[in-house]
Design an enzyme around this catalytic site. Structure first.
Site, short mmCIF file in Angstrom:
data_model
loop_
_atom_site.label_atom_id
_atom_site.label_comp_id
_atom_site.label_asym_id
_atom_site.label_seq_id
_atom_site.Cartn_x
_atom_site.Cartn_y
_atom_site.Cartn_z
N ASN A 216 48.18 -35.14 -42.11
CA ASN A 216 47.58 -34.47 -41.20
C ASN A 216 45.87 -33.51 -41.55
OD1 ASN A 216 49.60 -33.80 -39.51
ND2 ASN A 216 49.88 -32.03 -40.41
N ALA B 199 50.75 -24.29 -47.63
CA ALA B 199 50.94 -25.59 -48.85
C ALA B 199 51.26 -24.35 -49.80
CB ALA B 199 49.66 -26.20 -49.18
N ALA B 200 50.98 -23.96 -49.68
CA ALA B 200 52.19 -22.66 -51.18
C ALA B 200 53.03 -23.38 -50.66
CB ALA B 200 51.72 -21.51 -51.16
N GLY B 201 53.97 -22.94 -50.02
CA GLY B 201 55.19 -24.13 -50.52
C GLY B 201 55.59 -26.04 -50.48
N ASP B 202 54.49 -26.27 -49.83
CA ASP B 202 54.00 -27.44 -50.79
C ASP B 202 53.99 -27.59 -52.44
OD1 ASP B 202 54.56 -27.89 -47.74
OD2 ASP B 202 52.52 -28.04 -47.62
N THR C 6 62.50 -20.06 -52.55
CA THR C 6 61.40 -19.01 -52.84
C THR C 6 61.15 -18.32 -52.04
OG1 THR C 6 60.05 -20.76 -51.47
CG2 THR C 6 60.33 -21.87 -53.46
N GLY D 122 58.77 -16.33 -51.95
CA GLY D 122 57.32 -15.03 -51.44
C GLY D 122 56.95 -14.87 -52.78
N GLY E 200 59.20 -14.36 -56.08
CA GLY E 200 59.46 -15.06 -56.76
C GLY E 200 60.44 -16.07 -56.18
O1 RIB Z 1 52.48 -26.76 -44.83
C1 RIB Z 1 50.95 -26.54 -45.26
C2 RIB Z 1 50.39 -27.12 -44.13
O2 RIB Z 1 51.22 -27.20 -43.37
C3 RIB Z 1 49.16 -27.96 -43.52
O3 RIB Z 1 49.15 -28.75 -44.71
C4 RIB Z 1 49.22 -28.32 -42.32
O4 RIB Z 1 48.91 -29.97 -41.57
C5 RIB Z 1 50.72 -28.50 -41.17
O5 RIB Z 1 51.74 -29.42 -41.54
#
Ligand code: RIB
Length: 299
Positions: free
Chosen positions: A10, A241-244, A211, A213, A216
């Site tokens: 994205n 993007a913390a989870g990613d 997860t 937050g 932990g």
């Molecule tokens: O997890 C965060 C992402 O969610 C963002 O980068 C946004 O593009 C959405 O997909």
């Protein structure tokens, strides 16, 4: 083990806001930036920065060529990334002073992936290879079916959650990464230990990572005791993007043969560092930084 992430890309239009606007209200943003994002791209960047070799498969849309370049610069293999005339997938993200976000997603190119592309891409992989997935692309059921038929392992972060996920063969996955909200939606339970217990019963052979937050993360592997990882304390600037980042770091560490506690620790540290910075993929740290952060936290 080869790792392929069939995932979203994205353009993130990020607006810093003093608070989230109410329905019908017009509110001025304090700042605007366009940054590379998408759960798939973020995970691939996290995998690469954590030291893994990763292929990113999917579709770059009209106006999104910079996303391909970004992945290439990070050392991600983009040879399986195709192009489409469909508008690039994008997200409008508001981030408030507490670092919380509100995300409006437009699937665009990410929803133009076809069954043919899935078969062609995954036809290059086989037993023992790992497929990484989220829920921002079309043909998710086909990706899972094709990967399982080929003897691949599948790791899924079912985000953003929707009802279609219930029809997937989740019990055949190798890894399921969920947060508290997704965990509650999948299991009908709200308390973390109950979510994990129920997930263990529903998906007996799946590694489940929950997860939580600032509380932990917890992980349950089949037949093993639950492992808990506290969160690292940071000043939250932007949780996008913390989870990613967590998922990418966890899987890269796992693929490198690290123990479960080490995988969780690196994932939690990387995720904490990303929360202290603005933006999606730009906030993801390199492995050296994560290791130094852990060392300092433990000294
Ligand atoms: O997890 C965060 C992402 O969610 C963002 O980068 C946004 O593009 C959405 O997909």
């Amino acid at each position: 083990m080869r790792i392929v992430n069939f995932g979203s890309l994205n353009l993130d239009y990020v607006y810093r806001v003093p608070r989230f606007p109410a329905p019908g209200e017009t509110l001025g943003a304090l700042e605007q930036r366009v940054v590379p994002g998408g759960k798939g791209l973020n995970q691939s960047v996290a995998l690469a920065r954590a030291g893994a070799e990763v292929f990113h498969a999917g579709l770059v849309g009209a106006g999104g060529e910079t996303l391909r370049e970004l992945l290439r610069e990070q050392g991600v293999d983009v040879s399986l990334l195709r192009s489409t005339d469909t508008l690039q997938g994008n997200a409008v993200i508001q981030v408030n002073d507490a670092g919380e976000n509100c995300i409006l997603l437009f699937g665009g190119s990410n929803r133009a992936i076809t069954k043919e592309q899935v078969a062609e891409t995954l036809g290059r992989f086989g037993p023992g290879d790992l497929l990484v997935l989220q829920n921002e692309v079309s043909c998710l059921p086909d990706m899972i079916d094709e990967a399982l038929a080929r003897g691949m392992k599948v790791a899924l972060n079912p985000s953003p959650f929707d009802e279609s996920l219930r029809a997937l063969p989740l019990d055949a996955l190798s890894w399921l990464f969920i947060n508290e909200v997704e965990g509650a939606q999948l299991t009908g339970k709200s308390e973390p230990d109950r979510i994990l217990e129920r997930a263990r019963a529903l998906y007996p052979s799946v590694g489940v990572v929950l997860t939580l937050g600032s509380a932990g993360a917890v992980c349950s592997l089949p037949g093993e005791a639950v492992v808990r990882q506290p969160a690292y304390r940071v000043n939250a600037v932007d949780t996008t993007a913390a989870g990613d980042t967590f998922t990418g770091y966890f899987l890269a560490s796992w693929a490198a043969g690290e123990t479960l506690p080490v995988c969780l620790k690196r994932a939690a540290a990387a995720s904490a560092i990303s929360v202290g910075r603005p933006g999606a993929s730009p906030s993801i740290p390199m492995l050296e930084e994560v290791l130094a952060f852990i060392e300092e936290a433990e000294s």
